[in-house]
Write a protein that holds these residues in place. Sequence first.
Motif, PDB file in Angstrom:
ATOM      1  N   ALA A 439      -3.445 -17.943  21.318  1.00  0.00           N
ATOM      2  CA  ALA A 439      -3.160 -19.069  20.414  1.00  0.00           C
ATOM      3  C   ALA A 439      -2.809 -20.328  21.199  1.00  0.00           C
ATOM      4  CB  ALA A 439      -2.025 -18.705  19.463  1.00  0.00           C
ATOM      5  N   SER A 440      -2.042 -20.149  22.254  1.00  0.00           N
ATOM      6  CA  SER A 440      -1.662 -21.297  23.073  1.00  0.00           C
ATOM      7  C   SER A 440      -2.877 -21.942  23.725  1.00  0.00           C
ATOM      8  CB  SER A 440      -0.653 -20.857  24.136  1.00  0.00           C
ATOM      9  OG  SER A 440      -0.350 -21.924  25.010  1.00  0.00           O
ATOM     10  N   ARG A 441      -3.776 -21.089  24.261  1.00  0.00           N
ATOM     11  CA  ARG A 441      -4.972 -21.632  24.905  1.00  0.00           C
ATOM     12  C   ARG A 441      -5.925 -22.244  23.874  1.00  0.00           C
ATOM     13  NH1 ARG A 441      -5.895 -20.899  30.167  1.00  0.00           N
ATOM     14  NH2 ARG A 441      -4.418 -19.576  31.346  1.00  0.00           N
ATOM     15  N   ALA A 442      -6.012 -21.637  22.709  1.00  0.00           N
ATOM     16  CA  ALA A 442      -6.865 -22.219  21.662  1.00  0.00           C
ATOM     17  C   ALA A 442      -6.352 -23.612  21.263  1.00  0.00           C
ATOM     18  CB  ALA A 442      -6.911 -21.307  20.447  1.00  0.00           C
ATOM     19  N   ASN A 443      -5.035 -23.739  21.169  1.00  0.00           N
ATOM     20  CA  ASN A 443      -4.438 -25.035  20.830  1.00  0.00           C
ATOM     21  C   ASN A 443      -4.719 -26.069  21.918  1.00  0.00           C
ATOM     22  OD1 ASN A 443      -2.622 -26.324  18.769  1.00  0.00           O
ATOM     23  ND2 ASN A 443      -1.450 -26.770  20.622  1.00  0.00           N
ATOM     24  N   ALA A 444      -4.664 -25.625  23.184  1.00  0.00           N
ATOM     25  CA  ALA A 444      -4.963 -26.541  24.280  1.00  0.00           C
ATOM     26  C   ALA A 444      -6.421 -26.962  24.254  1.00  0.00           C
ATOM     27  CB  ALA A 444      -4.623 -25.881  25.610  1.00  0.00           C
ATOM     28  N   SER A 445      -7.330 -26.039  23.956  1.00  0.00           N
ATOM     29  CA  SER A 445      -8.759 -26.369  23.864  1.00  0.00           C
ATOM     30  C   SER A 445      -9.015 -27.347  22.719  1.00  0.00           C
ATOM     31  CB  SER A 445      -9.583 -25.088  23.675  1.00  0.00           C
ATOM     32  OG  SER A 445      -9.428 -24.234  24.799  1.00  0.00           O
TER      33      SER A 445
END
Length: 581
Positions: A439-445
């Motif tokens: 979720a954190s990486r998806a938000n960063a993307s």
Amino acid sequence: MSESHDFFALERRIQDRLVASLRREATPIMLARAPLPSRRPLVVLALLATLGLGIALFVVGLGRVASPVFRHPPATIAAHLAWLVVLGASLLVMRRKQRSARALPLPLGRFLFSSGVLDVTAEAIRFRPLVSYAVSPLASPKPTAGHVVTCKVGTETIRFEVAEAEISAVHAELEGHARALLEQTTETIEAADPLHLPRYLSPIAPLAPYAFVPTFAERRPLFATLVWAAPLAGLLFVGREVVSDELAFRDARAHDDVGAYAAYAARGKAHVSAVRRTHLPRAALRQARAIGTVEAIESFRADFPATDIEGEVAEARGVAVRADLARAESKGELAALREHARRFPNETKVERDAAIAAHYTRARTHALARVPSHDPSHLGAAIAALYRVPSADPPSVRTEARADAGTGLDLAERAVTRTITWNGKKSLPTAIMNEKELASRANASATVTRDLLRATIESDAVPFGDASPGPSKGSQASRLVVTRRVDWSGRVFTAMKPRVAVAGINVSYEASLVLPSGAVAWTWKTSVSEGVNAAQIKKDGASDAMIEARLYRDMQDAADKTFQARLKGVLEAKSLHASKH
């Protein structure tokens, strides 16, 4: 001893004797004549002063609202009355004197007799006995100029000029009367007195005396003047107030400004209503129009809540609102138009909507100019769709991040557990790339995607919001949906020293612009496969402790960098192309 009589009250015999004596037709003979001291200049001066005082009472402060005597108190009627009474009574007295002088059969003047001096005026005749006299030559270069007889009567000295031919006779008469007085000759003394009753009466002489009958007004000048002066004083007072008010109003109309109208409204009378509801508001509105702001019109409205020029006020407000709209439009910012819409929601709506539409058109043109000329993802069409509906307060494009784990990760875990270098459950892909990590990486993307698109698409007409996880419900805004999916690439990487077993990953990215209707205006997809090599495994003298976590992190970092580079290359293709020329 001085004697004063009303000629018309004397007996006819005495009247006739005086007339004959002054005509030198009977004794006592009039010896010489001199003019009476004239009081006409003083009378004229007094009348002019009285007239001037009345005019000043009427004129001072007339039509000048700043003057303390612009309006007179009712007590001024008494002043008008006194002025009229003095002036009217004086004129009546003068008229009586004139009529009496015309009716008098005697000439007016001062006359010398051997026994004394007779003064004849329109009011009365006065005889004063002669105390002494002296004869002297008249001061003149001519030897035959005559003489001056200086007489003393009472305390007054009177001069009579006598011709050279008559001086001997005059001197003889005066000397003869002086001797009669010394000798006490009664008959001679009485004969020299012009007011003494004659001894003999002519049988044919008229018996009725000369008469002068003054009118009632001449006999009662004060009362007669009061009869007409009282109402005229009231009319003068009222007329002066009316004239002063009218002149003040005309002066205010001539100046035609707020100060003049306000001064009249404070002290005027006849036109106060028209000034307060029409002229003063119109002058104040003219000032507000000169300022040219809605605030000035609203300040005017606060000062004049009710007027008779509401049409002009509405027109002035419309002009000011349109001028405010023009200023907002000239700023080139949607926020200025939005503020105008907030302040004036029901005014100039058509013009404001046109200005907003024009702003959207300019913003869309600028955004399309930044789209690559080769646009396989049809980003230009998406921009056109996003800018299609103009709004003063457009909602921000919501950025949604979606994280997904592919079903291949379960297969990857089974493959890893079958290796001889497996380090236990803590090193499994799902243990490291857990839901929070994805979720954190998806938000960063999603944030990266938003920032890259923002440089091309965003303006104040199409703002972008912050990234948030998961789909939004009930929103009427467009959405930027970024989905990041992690799956197994089908490969497993192992090493003995250090001991490690990791599964390769495949990260797919999908970015979509979704309109409020649900239609997808733009989509861009890419996927990146990542693995590890010996150098990565042995990096920094890695130990066995959580080496898998670092490797999975490195693979995801590499995939995210590749994704960012590819998207940036797509969006900047036009500018890159332009830099080559």
